[in-house]
Scaffold this motif. Structure first.
Motif, PDB file in Angstrom:
ATOM      1  N   VAL A 106     -41.846 -34.351  42.327  1.00 11.70           N
ATOM      2  CA  VAL A 106     -41.257 -33.263  43.102  1.00 11.70           C
ATOM      3  C   VAL A 106     -39.944 -33.715  43.750  1.00 11.70           C
ATOM      4  O   VAL A 106     -38.966 -32.970  43.794  1.00 11.70           O
ATOM      5  CB  VAL A 106     -42.247 -32.764  44.169  1.00 11.70           C
ATOM      6  N   ALA A 110     -36.080 -32.354  43.390  1.00  8.06           N
ATOM      7  CA  ALA A 110     -35.179 -32.024  44.504  1.00  8.06           C
ATOM      8  C   ALA A 110     -33.753 -32.505  44.218  1.00  8.06           C
ATOM      9  O   ALA A 110     -32.779 -31.791  44.486  1.00  8.06           O
ATOM     10  CB  ALA A 110     -35.693 -32.648  45.798  1.00  8.06           C
ATOM     11  N   TYR A 138     -39.427 -25.193  44.515  1.00  6.15           N
ATOM     12  CA  TYR A 138     -39.580 -26.527  45.101  1.00  6.15           C
ATOM     13  C   TYR A 138     -40.585 -26.508  46.260  1.00  6.15           C
ATOM     14  O   TYR A 138     -41.441 -27.392  46.356  1.00  6.15           O
ATOM     15  CB  TYR A 138     -38.230 -27.046  45.604  1.00  6.15           C
ATOM     16  N   SER A 142     -44.053 -28.602  46.311  1.00  5.64           N
ATOM     17  CA  SER A 142     -44.306 -29.553  47.399  1.00  5.64           C
ATOM     18  C   SER A 142     -45.660 -29.308  48.038  1.00  5.64           C
ATOM     19  O   SER A 142     -46.439 -30.243  48.277  1.00  5.64           O
ATOM     20  CB  SER A 142     -43.210 -29.452  48.462  1.00  5.64           C
ATOM     21  N   THR A 177     -37.531 -30.794  52.107  1.00  5.65           N
ATOM     22  CA  THR A 177     -37.297 -29.346  52.101  1.00  5.65           C
ATOM     23  C   THR A 177     -36.052 -28.998  52.897  1.00  5.65           C
ATOM     24  O   THR A 177     -35.258 -28.138  52.505  1.00  5.65           O
ATOM     25  CB  THR A 177     -38.510 -28.600  52.689  1.00  5.65           C
TER      26      THR A 177
END
Length: 404
Positions: A106, A110, A138, A142, A177
């Motif tokens: 993940v 990103a 995303y 996550s 994030t």
């Protein structure tokens, strides 16, 4: 025919069929994703340089393309492994060390999103709508990755004496994030109502994961843990990530908040400016903590590390966790107008690139020598036998059901 006879027959039949490709697919692991993340670290840090000639953008685009190629290679190889050797794939997820690395997929995604913003939206044909959709993908990935793994991790006790900062990988995707969010906001209109959602979600997960990371890392700085030994010496740099990326996110999210909040009449007309001023101060404090963790890892590093080529994959932790504080160095240089920070930024970017160059050469050498991503013939055959035995058992049940 018994199961043992089936297994013996399979060994005889397949011993000559274990090819180099089979050994590499069986030996592949989730530790392959940090290679792509280290590659992404290069173009992410270079993109923040104050002086930015056009040739540098071309270099960054090349690293972004290489990052995507590595990502696809890892996804395809691990997918084939799951189909051909399901027991091997499942054992990797259950392994106490390898089990920490699935979130790296993940994180690698990103860096691809950030590159898409920089080189396909800002300087290319892609639409901001594309990366907006990628942002929510995303966030979904996550959550789907971090929470199940956290449930598994918290379901059993852990010895503090064996704790390493690498356990922070379990929440790393959520922590990025905020980084992904402020990059998406770069290409979104502040008047767009969707920008509010990206802004607040970025803050929400950045704050949650940052505090959780700090609680985990408090074990690392305890007297019981001490300096990391062997390949674990690399994980000491993971501690730089939470404060560094949070500092970077706070400044950039607040920068966008100063335009987004007044545009939508949220809180007050001055709320955005207040958020920005407070974020710069908070980021400076976190930046100091990240730099501290960096020196705490780098000073004893050479003396604690075991110089073994078969442990080269762990060394990729020298790259991506340091991206946050290195990028924050350049951002604070612009805000505070401190020329020395620009120099530090250039020096650290250069060192990061040189580190990547050394690591990619050594990783290629380790693969060539069969020291990594290469399983033994008997391990390949063993997992293949498991697959055949399961099929044999299923066929027997099917035949029994037919007779009944």
């Amino acid at each position: 025919m018994s199961l043992d006879q089936v297994g013996d027959a399979t060994i005889t039949k397949r011993r000559s069929r274990v090819s180099s490709l089979d050994r590499h697919i069986h030996g592949w692991s989730w530790q392959s994703f940090p290679i792509g993340m280290g590659t992404g670290a290069v173009f992410v840090t270079l993109s923040g340089l104050k002086e930015h000639p056009s040739w540098l953008t071309s270099v960054e685009t090349g690293f972004w393309s290489l990052n995507m190629a590595i990502f696809l290679l890892n996804v395809v190889t691990l997918s084939i492994q799951a189909l051909e050797f399901p027991h091997r794939a499942w054992s990797l997820l259950q392994d106490p060390v390898e089990g920490l690395f699935p979130p790296m997929m993940v994180l690698s995604f990103a860096t691809i999103i950030i590159g898409t913003v920089n080189y396909a939206v800002v300087n290319g044909p892609a639409s901001p709508n594309v990366v907006y959709v990628l942002f929510w993908i995303y966030v979904g990935l996550s959550l789907a990755t971090c929470f199940p793994m956290l449930m598994i991790w918290f379901n059993q006790p852990h010895d503090i004496l064996r704790f390493t900062p690498g356990y922070a990988f379990l929440v790393f995707p959520l922590m990025l994030t905020g980084v992904v969010a402020f990059n998406i906001l770069r290409v979104m209109d502040p008047l767009d109502s969707r920008a509010l959602g990206v802004l607040f979600v970025g803050y929400f997960f950045q704050g949650m994961s940052w505090i959780l990371h700090d609680l985990l890392l408090s074990w690392y700085i305890s007297v019981a843990t001490g300096f990391m030994e062997g390949h674990q010496a690399n994980s000491a740099f993971v501690a730089c990530g939470p404060p560094g990326f949070t500092a970077l996110s706070l400044i950039n999210l607040a920068d966008h908040a100063s335009a987004i909040l007044p545009a939508h009449g949220i809180i007050s007309n001055t709320a955005g400016d207040i958020w920005y001023a407070a974020s710069v101060m908070a980021a400076l404090l976190l930046y100091g903590l990240a730099v501290f963790f960096f020196f705490l890892g780098i000073i004893p590093y050479w003396f604690k590390l075991h110089k073994r080529l078969d442990q080269i994959l762990a060394c990729w932790a020298l790259t991506f966790p340091n991206v946050g504080w290195i990028s924050t160095t350049g951002v604070l240089g612009k805000i505070l107008n401190v020329q020395g920070l620009f120099i530090v930024h250039i020096v650290m970017d250069t060192l990061l690139f040189l580190t990547w160059l050394v690591l990619i050469v050594l990783t290629a050498k380790a693969i060539w020598k069969g020291l990594i991503f290469n399983a033994k013939d008997e391990d390949v055959l063993k997992d293949s036998i498991f697959s055949v035995n399961e099929k044999f058992t299923a066929d027997n049940h099917s035949d029994a059901g037919t007779l009944v």
